[in-house]
Design an enzyme around this catalytic site. Structure first.
Site, PDB file in Angstrom:
ATOM      1  CG  ASP A 188      16.834 -54.428   2.107  1.00  0.00           C
ATOM      2  OD1 ASP A 188      16.707 -54.738   0.914  1.00  0.00           O
ATOM      3  OD2 ASP A 188      17.814 -53.790   2.546  1.00  0.00           O
TER       4      ASP A 188
ATOM      5  CE  LYS B 123       7.153 -49.085 -12.414  1.00  0.00           C
ATOM      6  NZ  LYS B 123       7.400 -47.813 -11.699  1.00  0.00           N
TER       7      LYS B 123
ATOM      8  CG  ASP C 197      10.312 -49.314 -10.381  1.00  0.00           C
ATOM      9  OD1 ASP C 197      10.921 -49.071 -11.435  1.00  0.00           O
ATOM     10  OD2 ASP C 197       9.630 -48.465  -9.776  1.00  0.00           O
TER      11      ASP C 197
ATOM     12  CB  CYS D  42      12.270 -43.669 -13.766  1.00  0.00           C
ATOM     13  SG  CYS D  42      13.056 -43.248 -12.194  1.00  0.00           S
TER      14      CYS D  42
END
Length: 478
Positions: free
Chosen positions: A340, A295, A363, A416
């Site tokens: 992170d 992406k 995402d 997803c």
């Protein structure tokens, strides 16, 4: 003389059952079917995912291209249909099938998959390979059982007993379409039986390979001409006009067009997310779960290498892969960062980026239940509890992203999976807590054909012929 030459080119077989020396293992796992058994046993026994185990096997394998393709077909196929295979094997097995030795069980699964699903492989070849493999690792007795069971199934193929829907429709659909009952039950309750069945069927289709033309390096027309020169068939994809599908190329990752970065493998469902971000050249884009960089590299393409993208991932190995992908694709405006967002270590995340991002792409880690055609093992490694554990992480990622967002900026949340509890439920939970955010209508950025009644992008494999996915734009308006 001819026989001597043949003998010289064949590796010696292990001398006895249980010859698990290095040389013995080489011989035992020297063909596609036996390698498939090895991989299936490992996936079954451990937390390892099929794609990782298979990639490693193919990387170091001495198999030819045909056998590599067969290995991929067998491992994906067995895991895709394992519950249906086990229904029949259990019906013919004398004894407790669940206690069957893993190597023997998976050898029978591989053989039965070929018998039921691969028309070009003779039944005898499928049976003989399984029998010979079991003979090597477990001896004549087990081999005889396997031989008898498989040949009995072949004799009764036209009269196999299937489960019936009238008794238990969840169990029926779970066996017929090889999905776990907990997942089938969720989908029947949510979509009704007919649509649940269509979704399961779509998950069991062999996946179509999708790619995005990398317009940073080549035009759509130029790349398609190169495909035509190589006699590679392609088809346009709905919703985005520079995404295409092709039949699986056995050496796609070693092809010069791929290595030169003219295209990259990406599903159109992922491509739509970048269009929701709608980046502009004067913006700073933060991608907080970025690896392997699909992406982020797409955003770079949309910006024509202008603007600035900071792509973050917490796993160093994945960051290195992302850097390699950026380099291959000619991405110049994205920086790959090992950190992170939930536990910042670098000054970049601790202080420098606070309040600086115009758009943040999240995402999120999810159950992956939208990509079961590509990753069939996921459905056997997930439990319903996993969805609720992931909810906590997904909401935390949204919360942890907030300090980095400018006033008036936007969070773009994507997954997803097709699960409501990881998708719109997360969006609604966030909006209920933050009244300074609104849900933008995704139709501002993408085709209304992929936008649901809640104004979010939502795709299903059986209706959109793409990966199952979800994405939404959350705009800060105060």
């Amino acid at each position: 003389m001819q026989n001597e030459e043949i003998q010289e080119t064949v590796e010696p077989k292990p001398e006895k059952k249980g010859d698990f020396s290095k040389e013995g293992l080489k011989t035992i796992y020297s063909d596609a079917r036996s390698c498939a058994v090895k991989i299936l046993c490992r996936v079954e026994r451990t937390d390892a995912y099929l794609d990782k185990v298979l990639d490693t096997e193919l990387k170091y394998s001495v198999l030819n291209d045909y056998d590599k393709a067969l290995l991929s077909e067998l491992t994906h196929g067995v895991l895709r249909w394992v519950r249906r295979l086990d229904w029949f094997l259990n019906g013919f097995y004398r004894g407790q099938y669940e206690k069957c030795l893993p190597e023997v069980k998976n050898a029978m699964r591989v053989a039965l998959y070929q018998i039921l699903f691969l028309n070009k492989i003779p039944y005898a070849a499928a049976v003989n390979e399984a029998v010979e493999f079991v003979k090597k690792i477990r001896g004549e007795k087990h081999a005889g059982i396997v031989n008898g069971l498989l040949r009995t199934i072949i004799r009764t193929l036209d009269n196999l007993v299937w489960p019936t829907r009238e008794i238990d429709e969840v169990n029926y659909l779970g066996i017929i379409q090889s999905h776990p009952n907990w997942l089938v039950r969720r989908w029947i309750n949510r979509f009704g039986f007919d649509d649940a069945q269509k979704l399961c069927e779509a998950n069991n289709h062999r996946p179509v390979l999708s790619f995005r033309v990398n317009k940073l390096k080549i035009s759509v027309e130029e790349l398609l001409n190169k495909f035509k020169e190589k006699n590679i068939n392609y088809r346009p994809v709905s919703y985005l006009n520079y995404f295409f599908t092709i039949k699986l190329m056995s050496r796609i990752y070693s092809d010069d067009m791929f290595k030169n970065g003219y295209f990259t493998i990406q599903d159109v469902s992922a491509g739509l997310v970048s269009h929701l971000v709608n980046p502009t050249e004067d913006e700073l884009i933060l991608d907080v779960c970025a690896a392997p960089g699909g992406k982020a590299s797409h955003l770079s393409q949309l910006l024509n290498n202008k603007g600035k993208i900071i792509a973050i991932d917490k796993y160093l190995s994945r960051v290195e892969i992302m850097k390699s992908n950026f380099n291959r694709l000619g991405v110049l405006n994205a920086v790959a960062v090992h950190d992170d967002i939930s536990n910042p270590k670098t000054d970049l995340l601790k202080s420098e980026l606070i309040g600086k991002a115009d758009k943040i792409l999240i995402d999120a880690p999810c159950s992956g239940l939208g990509v079961l055609s590509k990753k069939p093992d996921i459905k056997w490694k997930r439990e319903v509890e996993d969805i609720y554990k992931l909810q906590k992480l997904q909401l935390e990622l949204l919360e942890n992203s907030l300090p980095y967002l400018k006033p008036g900026g936007a969070l773009i949340y994507s997954t997803c999976t097709v699960e409501y509890d990881e998708n719109y439920f997360i969006v609604k939970s966030f909006l209920d807590k933050h009244n300074n955010f609104v849900l933008e209508d995704a139709k501002k950025y993408v085709s209304g054909k992929v936008v649901n009644k809640d104004n979010c992008v939502e795709l299903f494999p059986h209706t959109h012929y793409a990966d199952g996915a979800f994405s939404a734009v959350l705009r800060n308006v105060l």
